[in-house]
Design an enzyme around this catalytic site. Sequence first.
Site, PDB file in Angstrom:
ATOM      1  N   GLN A  36       0.825  -1.207   0.000  1.00 34.83           N
ATOM      2  CA  GLN A  36       0.000   0.000   0.000  1.00 34.83           C
ATOM      3  C   GLN A  36       0.858   1.256   0.000  1.00 34.83           C
ATOM      4  O   GLN A  36       0.542   2.244   0.656  1.00 34.83           O
ATOM      5  CB  GLN A  36      -0.934  -0.008   1.218  1.00 34.83           C
ATOM      6  CG  GLN A  36      -1.868  -1.188   1.225  1.00 34.83           C
ATOM      7  CD  GLN A  36      -2.633  -1.310   2.525  1.00 34.83           C
ATOM      8  OE1 GLN A  36      -2.504  -0.496   3.429  1.00 34.83           O
ATOM      9  NE2 GLN A  36      -3.446  -2.336   2.633  1.00 34.83           N
ATOM     10  N   CYS A  37       1.931   1.231  -0.759  1.00 36.10           N
ATOM     11  CA  CYS A  37       2.908   2.313  -0.790  1.00 36.10           C
ATOM     12  C   CYS A  37       2.840   3.005  -2.143  1.00 36.10           C
ATOM     13  O   CYS A  37       2.453   2.402  -3.144  1.00 36.10           O
ATOM     14  CB  CYS A  37       4.299   1.697  -0.573  1.00 36.10           C
ATOM     15  SG  CYS A  37       5.683   2.838  -0.687  1.00 36.10           S
ATOM     16  N   GLY A  38       3.252   4.257  -2.185  1.00 38.59           N
ATOM     17  CA  GLY A  38       3.342   4.967  -3.451  1.00 38.59           C
ATOM     18  C   GLY A  38       4.301   4.298  -4.418  1.00 38.59           C
ATOM     19  O   GLY A  38       4.191   4.469  -5.637  1.00 38.59           O
ATOM     20  N   THR A  40       4.613   0.967  -4.630  1.00 38.49           N
ATOM     21  CA  THR A  40       4.124  -0.387  -4.897  1.00 38.49           C
ATOM     22  C   THR A  40       4.112  -0.729  -6.390  1.00 38.49           C
ATOM     23  O   THR A  40       4.423  -1.869  -6.747  1.00 38.49           O
ATOM     24  CB  THR A  40       2.739  -0.608  -4.251  1.00 38.49           C
ATOM     25  OG1 THR A  40       2.880  -0.428  -2.832  1.00 38.49           O
ATOM     26  CG2 THR A  40       2.194  -1.995  -4.525  1.00 38.49           C
TER      27      THR A  40
END
Length: 161
Positions: A36-38, A40
């Site tokens: 759920q990371c920028g 990803t």
Amino acid sequence: MPNSIYDFTVTDIQGNNISMSSFKGKVLLIVNTASQCGFTPQYKALEELYQSYSAKGFAVLGFPCNQFGAQEKENEAKISQFCEINFGVSFPLFSKIEVNGANAAPLYQYLKNTAKGVLGTEGIKWNFTKFLVDGEGNVLERFAPTTKPETLAPKIAKLLS
């Protein structure tokens, strides 16, 4: 004191203990990941590198981590499913670990100590920090999360030639 990454055992995403020595002779890109990371979407580029070079002796090793913005909340089964469905990930994934602090995985303690970050710092700053390892298990270089995986292709190709 470990001499290379081959002195470590890690746990894969299915819960099996894997000796890092099973990767002897392979060029590796070891990455702490999160769903759920920028960053990803880098899973796609990592998979493309893996597909391009795996037959020549290259592997990406993904280590999910929830230490940065709580961006990997899921359990191993859901992480594996997410990566496969959304990005077609076929490279090896491992159990969720910590990369910083007192409970940092021993492999990551070694990686951080061997290839320091900006200004000589050891700590991992965010998800998708990358470590390039040669076929003898030597940690060559650390790359920031902002380094796009595809930009590492020339370095990987050179190590494989």
